[in-house]
Scaffold this motif. Structure first.
Motif, PDB file in Angstrom:
ATOM      1  N   LEU A  65       0.732  -1.226  -0.067  1.00 38.86           N
ATOM      2  CA  LEU A  65       0.273   0.285   0.063  1.00 38.86           C
ATOM      3  C   LEU A  65       0.707   1.083   0.033  1.00 38.86           C
ATOM      4  N   GLU A  66       1.877   1.007   0.856  1.00 36.70           N
ATOM      5  CA  GLU A  66       2.635   2.635   0.738  1.00 36.70           C
ATOM      6  C   GLU A  66       3.326   2.666  -0.853  1.00 36.70           C
ATOM      7  N   ALA A  67       3.514   1.556  -1.465  1.00 41.25           N
ATOM      8  CA  ALA A  67       4.347   2.148  -3.126  1.00 41.25           C
ATOM      9  C   ALA A  67       3.183   2.659  -3.781  1.00 41.25           C
ATOM     10  N   PHE A  68       2.448   1.748  -3.774  1.00 43.60           N
ATOM     11  CA  PHE A  68       1.159   2.400  -4.451  1.00 43.60           C
ATOM     12  C   PHE A  68       0.662   4.153  -3.471  1.00 43.60           C
ATOM     13  N   TYR A  69       1.403   4.719  -2.712  1.00 42.89           N
ATOM     14  CA  TYR A  69       0.472   5.758  -2.623  1.00 42.89           C
ATOM     15  C   TYR A  69       1.798   6.791  -2.821  1.00 42.89           C
ATOM     16  N   LYS A  70       2.994   6.143  -2.470  1.00 41.06           N
ATOM     17  CA  LYS A  70       4.300   7.025  -2.802  1.00 41.06           C
ATOM     18  C   LYS A  70       3.986   7.502  -4.620  1.00 41.06           C
ATOM     19  N   GLN A  71       3.668   6.574  -5.315  1.00 39.91           N
ATOM     20  CA  GLN A  71       2.953   6.158  -6.904  1.00 39.91           C
ATOM     21  C   GLN A  71       2.145   6.761  -7.475  1.00 39.91           C
ATOM     22  N   HIS A  72       1.361   6.964  -6.574  1.00 39.09           N
ATOM     23  CA  HIS A  72      -0.042   8.203  -7.232  1.00 39.09           C
ATOM     24  C   HIS A  72      -0.365   8.893  -6.218  1.00 39.09           C
ATOM     25  N   ARG A  73       0.077   8.960  -5.219  1.00 40.13           N
ATOM     26  CA  ARG A  73      -0.474   9.480  -3.962  1.00 40.13           C
ATOM     27  C   ARG A  73      -2.499  10.478  -4.082  1.00 40.13           C
ATOM     28  N   ARG A  74      -2.706   9.124  -4.381  1.00 43.16           N
ATOM     29  CA  ARG A  74      -4.151   9.424  -4.196  1.00 43.16           C
ATOM     30  C   ARG A  74      -4.892   7.845  -4.021  1.00 43.16           C
ATOM     31  N   PRO A  75      -6.356   8.002  -3.149  1.00 42.92           N
ATOM     32  CA  PRO A  75      -6.545   6.296  -3.047  1.00 42.92           C
ATOM     33  C   PRO A  75      -6.955   6.110  -4.136  1.00 42.92           C
ATOM     34  N   LYS A 113     -10.555  -2.055   4.471  1.00 48.35           N
ATOM     35  CA  LYS A 113      -9.463  -2.285   5.237  1.00 48.35           C
ATOM     36  C   LYS A 113      -8.078  -1.526   5.221  1.00 48.35           C
ATOM     37  N   ILE A 114      -8.359  -1.609   3.121  1.00 48.33           N
ATOM     38  CA  ILE A 114      -7.504  -0.444   2.554  1.00 48.33           C
ATOM     39  C   ILE A 114      -7.843   0.920   2.544  1.00 48.33           C
ATOM     40  N   GLN A 115      -9.248   1.022   2.881  1.00 46.26           N
ATOM     41  CA  GLN A 115      -9.373   2.645   2.343  1.00 46.26           C
ATOM     42  C   GLN A 115      -9.687   3.684   3.765  1.00 46.26           C
ATOM     43  N   THR A 116      -9.877   2.071   4.818  1.00 46.18           N
ATOM     44  CA  THR A 116      -9.060   3.506   6.484  1.00 46.18           C
ATOM     45  C   THR A 116      -7.935   3.556   5.916  1.00 46.18           C
ATOM     46  N   TRP A 117      -6.633   2.305   5.836  1.00 48.55           N
ATOM     47  CA  TRP A 117      -5.230   2.846   5.503  1.00 48.55           C
ATOM     48  C   TRP A 117      -5.119   4.378   4.701  1.00 48.55           C
ATOM     49  N   PHE A 118      -5.204   3.875   3.465  1.00 50.81           N
ATOM     50  CA  PHE A 118      -4.798   5.247   2.752  1.00 50.81           C
ATOM     51  C   PHE A 118      -5.709   6.577   2.951  1.00 50.81           C
ATOM     52  N   ARG A 119      -6.576   6.410   4.249  1.00 54.98           N
ATOM     53  CA  ARG A 119      -7.553   7.376   5.155  1.00 54.98           C
ATOM     54  C   ARG A 119      -6.071   8.489   6.055  1.00 54.98           C
ATOM     55  N   HIS A 120      -5.680   7.213   6.733  1.00 58.93           N
ATOM     56  CA  HIS A 120      -4.566   7.611   7.700  1.00 58.93           C
ATOM     57  C   HIS A 120      -3.345   7.884   6.844  1.00 58.93           C
ATOM     58  N   ARG A 121      -3.217   7.526   5.649  1.00 55.45           N
ATOM     59  CA  ARG A 121      -1.842   8.055   5.431  1.00 55.45           C
ATOM     60  C   ARG A 121      -1.632   8.601   4.545  1.00 55.45           C
ATOM     61  N   LYS A 122      -2.984   9.701   4.292  1.00 57.97           N
ATOM     62  CA  LYS A 122      -2.808  11.143   3.468  1.00 57.97           C
ATOM     63  C   LYS A 122      -2.789  11.881   4.537  1.00 57.97           C
ATOM     64  N   ASN A 123      -3.789  11.117   5.763  1.00 59.15           N
ATOM     65  CA  ASN A 123      -3.673  12.941   6.720  1.00 59.15           C
ATOM     66  C   ASN A 123      -2.546  12.871   7.863  1.00 59.15           C
ATOM     67  N   GLN A 124      -1.304  11.924   7.615  1.00 58.97           N
ATOM     68  CA  GLN A 124       0.105  11.580   7.741  1.00 58.97           C
ATOM     69  C   GLN A 124       0.579  12.722   6.957  1.00 58.97           C
ATOM     70  N   ASP A 125      -0.129  13.214   5.513  1.00 59.83           N
ATOM     71  CA  ASP A 125       1.253  14.375   5.009  1.00 59.83           C
ATOM     72  C   ASP A 125       0.375  15.239   5.167  1.00 59.83           C
ATOM     73  N   ARG A 126      -1.028  15.776   5.238  1.00 58.74           N
ATOM     74  CA  ARG A 126      -1.274  17.266   5.664  1.00 58.74           C
ATOM     75  C   ARG A 126      -0.673  17.807   6.717  1.00 58.74           C
TER      76      ARG A 126
END
Length: 401
Positions: A85-95, A114-127
């Motif tokens: 999930l981290e690799a996908f997030y760094k590549q696309h920067r979106r859910p 769980k995947i949607q929740t993970w991306f929501r939390h991961r996006k909040n970390q970068d704010r």
């Protein structure tokens, strides 16, 4: 390089009135400093000095001051380490989309929830935190305030500050005072430092427009200096600095959730903005460049070019004034200002959303309860009229100078 610039870019018929040569400017009787294109190279080391000074200012002054005012950062739940999930997030920067979510579900062995929740939390970390946004606003507030006071002090005793016909007397054979020289150099260096720091500053949705704005501002200040529009240029910078520091100060109190102070500063900012941008700027500055200047020289390319830029700037002022007046109307007659759903300039909408519980909620219940409390504190700031103004302005066009 200098020969090529003189041959192709700095041709006299483009930038100077008919019959005037670059040598005539430098050999004017009485001596003094005269604008030269090579002077602009000194703004690069000044820009790096601004960056170093900002680094020290934010850590030594801005951060302690933010704590004194009560700026609070929301506590966010950190996303657990999931390499796929981290690799996908760094590549696309979106859910992920629905199909991508199904693919990630197979790769990670996690449910779609769980995947949607993970991306929501991961996006909040970068704010960015409120403290970081406060530090950025306070740095700009200090510069704009100092620039306005110094600019006003250097211009108030000049003849062209009171009689705008003096802007063109003996143009372009006009020596530049030392104070006005540094006024130009420091303003240009400041915007150059903003351009250099744009990758580490808070990234808003108008990131590309911000870059274009900084480049355009640097170009305009540099052009007006090289063509010796310094007298008019100092007036333009002073007019804009007069309201910029009020906006930044209101943003500081917005992040500190001082709603009444923020709203009061917004009212003052709106009055100063409307007077300086819709009365002073077109009635004095543009009038003297467009009409009064013709009493001293015949139109040439630089005349049309410079006035076209000022008219575009005035069009932006009218647009922003419309937004401000609409905000004032809603604030005074409706009692509140609704969000512009297209803005979300600093991605604050999601910060106010409650995190959906997942299966691991029991393990981090206390942390999430803290986040909920901070979310309620953040929601109080939604009534602050400045936040809506900032979001609406940033969502459309960058502030032009």
């Amino acid at each position: 390089m200098e020969h090529l610039l003189n041959e192709w870019l700095w041709q006299e018929e483009y930038w100077l009135p008919s019959g005037i040569h670059w040598q005539d400017i430098e050999l004017t009787e009485g001596g003094g400093r005269f604008p030269l294109p090579r002077d602009l190279i000194y703004t690069l080391p000044l820009a790096f000095a601004f960056i170093a000074l900002r680094y020290v200012f934010e850590r030594v002054i801005a951060v302690p001051f933010s704590r004194y005012l009560g700026v609070k950062d929301r506590i966010r739940v950190r996303a657990p380490a999931v390499p796929k999930l981290e690799a996908f997030y760094k590549q696309h920067r979106r859910p992920p989309s629905q199909n991508e979510c199904v693919s990630l579900e197979k790769q990670c062995g996690l449910s779609q929830r769980k995947i949607q929740t993970w991306f929501r939390h991961r996006k909040n970390q970068d704010r960015p935190s409120n403290t970081k946004k406060f530090c950025e606003a306070s740095w700009r507030f200090v510069f704009y305030l100092v620039a306005f006071i110094a600019g006003l002090g250097s211009l108030i005793n000049t003849p062209w500050f009171w009689k705008h016909r003096e802007c063109w007397r003996n143009f372009p054979r006009q020596p530049v005072a030392e104070a006005h020289y540094w006024y130009y150099m420091l303003e240009l260096a400041f915007y150059l430092s903003l351009l250099l720091c744009v990758s580490v500053d808070i990234k808003r949705k108008d990131f590309k427009e911000q870059v274009i704005h900084h480049i355009a501002t640097i170009f305009l200040i540099g052009f007006s200096y090289c063509a010796n529009y310094v007298r008019v240029g100092t007036l333009v910078m002073l007019v804009h600095d007069s309201s910029d520091f009020l906006l930044e100060s209101a943003k500081m109190f917005h992040y500190a959730v001082w709603t009444r102070t923020c709203d009061s500063l917004f009212v003052i900012f709106a009055l100063v903005f409307l007077i300086t941008r819709l009365v002073v700027f077109p009635g004095w500055v543009i009038h003297t460049t467009l009409v009064v200047s013709l009493d001293f020289f015949q139109p040439f390319f630089g005349y049309y070019f410079f006035n076209s830029l000022l008219l575009v700037l005035q069009a932006l002022h009218i647009f922003w004034a419309y937004l401000i007046l609409r905000m004032v109307y809603k604030f005074v007659f409706l009692g509140k200002v609704e969000r512009d759903e297209r803005s979300d300039a600093e991605s604050e909408l999601d910060d106010d959303e409650e995190e959906e519980p997942d299966e691991n909620a029991e393990e981090c219940g206390w942390t999430q309860r803290k986040g909920a409390i901070n979310s309620k504190l953040a929601s109080l700031a939604n009534n602050c009229v400045l936040n809506n103004l900032t979001q609406q302005m940033n969502s459309r066009l960058p502030k032009a100078r």
